[in-house]
Design an enzyme around this catalytic site. Structure first.
Site, PDB file in Angstrom:
ATOM      1  N   PRO A 138       0.775  -1.244   0.000  1.00  0.00           N
ATOM      2  CA  PRO A 138       0.000   0.000   0.000  1.00  0.00           C
ATOM      3  C   PRO A 138       0.807   1.295   0.000  1.00  0.00           C
ATOM      4  O   PRO A 138       0.218   2.366  -0.072  1.00  0.00           O
ATOM      5  CB  PRO A 138      -0.780  -0.111   1.309  1.00  0.00           C
ATOM      6  CG  PRO A 138       0.156  -0.850   2.210  1.00  0.00           C
ATOM      7  CD  PRO A 138       0.903  -1.820   1.327  1.00  0.00           C
ATOM      8  N   THR A 139       2.161   1.227   0.078  1.00  0.00           N
ATOM      9  CA  THR A 139       2.906   2.474   0.276  1.00  0.00           C
ATOM     10  C   THR A 139       3.238   3.167  -1.042  1.00  0.00           C
ATOM     11  O   THR A 139       3.148   2.582  -2.115  1.00  0.00           O
ATOM     12  CB  THR A 139       4.242   2.214   1.006  1.00  0.00           C
ATOM     13  OG1 THR A 139       5.097   1.465   0.141  1.00  0.00           O
ATOM     14  CG2 THR A 139       4.034   1.458   2.300  1.00  0.00           C
ATOM     15  N   CYS A 140       3.683   4.418  -0.919  1.00  0.00           N
ATOM     16  CA  CYS A 140       4.045   5.223  -2.089  1.00  0.00           C
ATOM     17  C   CYS A 140       5.508   5.004  -2.448  1.00  0.00           C
ATOM     18  O   CYS A 140       6.277   5.963  -2.587  1.00  0.00           O
ATOM     19  CB  CYS A 140       3.802   6.694  -1.813  1.00  0.00           C
ATOM     20  SG  CYS A 140       2.138   7.018  -1.273  1.00  0.00           S
ATOM     21  N   ASP A 141       5.922   3.754  -2.537  1.00  0.00           N
ATOM     22  CA  ASP A 141       7.309   3.443  -2.885  1.00  0.00           C
ATOM     23  C   ASP A 141       7.285   2.274  -3.855  1.00  0.00           C
ATOM     24  O   ASP A 141       6.623   1.272  -3.606  1.00  0.00           O
ATOM     25  CB  ASP A 141       8.092   3.066  -1.618  1.00  0.00           C
ATOM     26  CG  ASP A 141       9.582   2.944  -1.890  1.00  0.00           C
ATOM     27  OD1 ASP A 141       9.962   2.315  -2.907  1.00  0.00           O
ATOM     28  OD2 ASP A 141      10.374   3.453  -1.087  1.00  0.00           O
ATOM     29  N   ASN A 166       5.116   5.671   5.692  1.00  0.00           N
ATOM     30  CA  ASN A 166       3.907   6.317   5.177  1.00  0.00           C
ATOM     31  C   ASN A 166       2.802   6.437   6.235  1.00  0.00           C
ATOM     32  O   ASN A 166       1.652   6.687   5.900  1.00  0.00           O
ATOM     33  CB  ASN A 166       3.320   5.544   3.985  1.00  0.00           C
ATOM     34  CG  ASN A 166       3.752   6.107   2.627  1.00  0.00           C
ATOM     35  OD1 ASN A 166       3.389   5.576   1.589  1.00  0.00           O
ATOM     36  ND2 ASN A 166       4.526   7.166   2.613  1.00  0.00           N
TER      37      ASN A 166
END
Ligand SMILES: *Cc1c(COP(=O)(O)O)cnc(C)c1O
Length: 388
Positions: free
Chosen positions: A320-323, A361
């Site tokens: 789910p993270t922005c990476d 995050n």
């Protein structure tokens, strides 16, 4: 641990992601290992799963513990484990942590470098040290060879140097690599240990402790040797290579094989999309939230609740993270109708999941729940995780 109807029921009504643990399986794993190697002393490697309920259970079973830091030592002392049951097995210790450990009564320390021995001699004088040899090229999913341990000749130098520093050199340790598929790796290591013990005798130094490390595998997707089969190879090798001395004292430091198959990671689908002709599924757990080991392509068996019988096709599975590192599997087979809200189980995920959790995050990762004989307990654990 199986996805039983009770597990499914519990998952439906519980906030994800979480790891559900069955301590009865931890007990069984402990007893199987103990019974496979006569006289062995088990030091559970705390980093695999450091939840206090897991540690307390193993303590009750009579386990000792392999620790890597002041934090792990404090945690164990706080739940009543005596310092005499701890071994400081990390070869890269902070000087003040060595002192802390020694002052509390920890007496076993590992080393694979001159400077580490000097730090131990300064801060834990006269303590028992064992030397870690490096193991290369074995068939394991998570090799620990490059960073840790050193070659046999270097270990021989270290044994002599430890004596000069007035330390007590007691033996040798190794780690064949985590999730090791080749039972003969232990045989290969024991041959090297015998060579070092023999050399030490010629110098008048009697070492008798062999630390067999961890590495015993868990059943994810590939066939594995059983702990009994590994024990047999170890017992035979001890007889074959150490007949010039009394039976050595044996330590073992299992992490994964104590807790891996005692846990299921439960997550939910939070997005499905198609782009550039590829199908993507995003979960509420990922590389930064419990599934770190998938970055080296450790493969878990996945079950999608209620869709066990639908035809499968290939998806990219991500967290789910922005990476963009947060991709669990570039290609994995999942039910073709998988969609928002579906529950995805990662089987045998009791080791190296919750302890790899980050707050990256601001996303909350898996907490632990425990199955016991009568019921599932969650609330207590949630509050414990939060207050930690
Ligand atoms: C991590 C570790 C272990 C446990 O290894 P597993 O493969 O999980 O059994 C044992 N000993 C040391 C020194 C470790 O660092």
């Amino acid at each position: 641990m199986e996805v039983t109807p009770m597990v499914r029921e519990f998952a439906k009504s519980t906030r994800t992601p979480f790891v559900l643990m069955d301590l009865k399986i931890v007990k069984r794993n402990y007893e199987r290992l103990r019974d496979s190697i006569p006289g062995v002393r088990i030091f559970y490697a705390v980093k695999a799963n450091s939840h206090t309920r897991v540690l307390k259970k193993l303590h009750d079973l009579g386990s000792s513990f392999d620790v890597a830091s002041r934090g792990e030592i404090e945690k164990l002392l706080n739940i009543g484990v005596p310092a005499s049951k701890l071994s400081f097995g990390n070869t890269i210790k902070k000087e003040e942590d060595i002192k802390f450990a020694s002052d509390r009564g920890v007496s076993f320390f590992a080393a694979d470098a001159e400077m580490e021995l000097e730090k131990i001699a300064r801060n834990a004088p006269n303590s028992k040290v064992y030397f870690r040899i490096a193991m290369g090229g074995s068939d394991s999913d998570w090799p620990l060879s490059r960073k840790f341990g050193t070659n046999v000749d270097h270990v021989k130098d270290l044994v002599v140097y430890a004596k000069e520093l007035c330390l007590n050199p007691i033996g040798v340790s190794f780690h064949v690599g985590s999730q090791c598929y080749d039972k003969y790796s232990w045989k290969e290591a024991l041959m090297k240990v015998a060579d070092i013990f023999w050399f030490a005798r010629l110098q008048g130094i009697r070492m008798n402790t062999i630390n067999l490390g961890g590495g015993m595998p868990v059943n994810y997707v590939r066939d594995i040797p059983t702990v009994e089969e590994i024990g047999e190879v170890i017992n035979e090798s001890i007889e074959e290579y150490f007949n010039f001395m009394d039976r050595p004292t044996l330590f073992v430091e299992p992490g994964r094989s104590m807790v891996g198959d005692a846990g299921i990671l439960v997550s939910r689908v939070i997005l499905r999309s198609t782009k550039d002709m590829k199908d993507w599924v995003y979960l509420d757990a990922g590389v930064f939230h419990g599934l770190m080991e998938t970055i080296e392509d450790l493969r878990y068996t996945l079950v999608v609740d209620g869709k066990e019988n639908t035809p499968c096709r290939s998806f990219t599975l991500a967290g789910p993270t922005c990476d963009s590192v947060d991709i669990i599997y570039d290609e994995v087979s999942l039910p073709e109708d998988i969609t928002l809200g579906d529950i995805v189980y990662f089987l045998n995920a009791g080791a190296y999941t919750v302890d790899y959790n980050t707050q990256f995050n601001g996303i909350e990762g898996p907490y632990e729940c425990f199955l016991d004989d009568t019921d599932l307990k969650e609330e207590e654990e949630v509050s414990q995780v939060v207050s930690n």
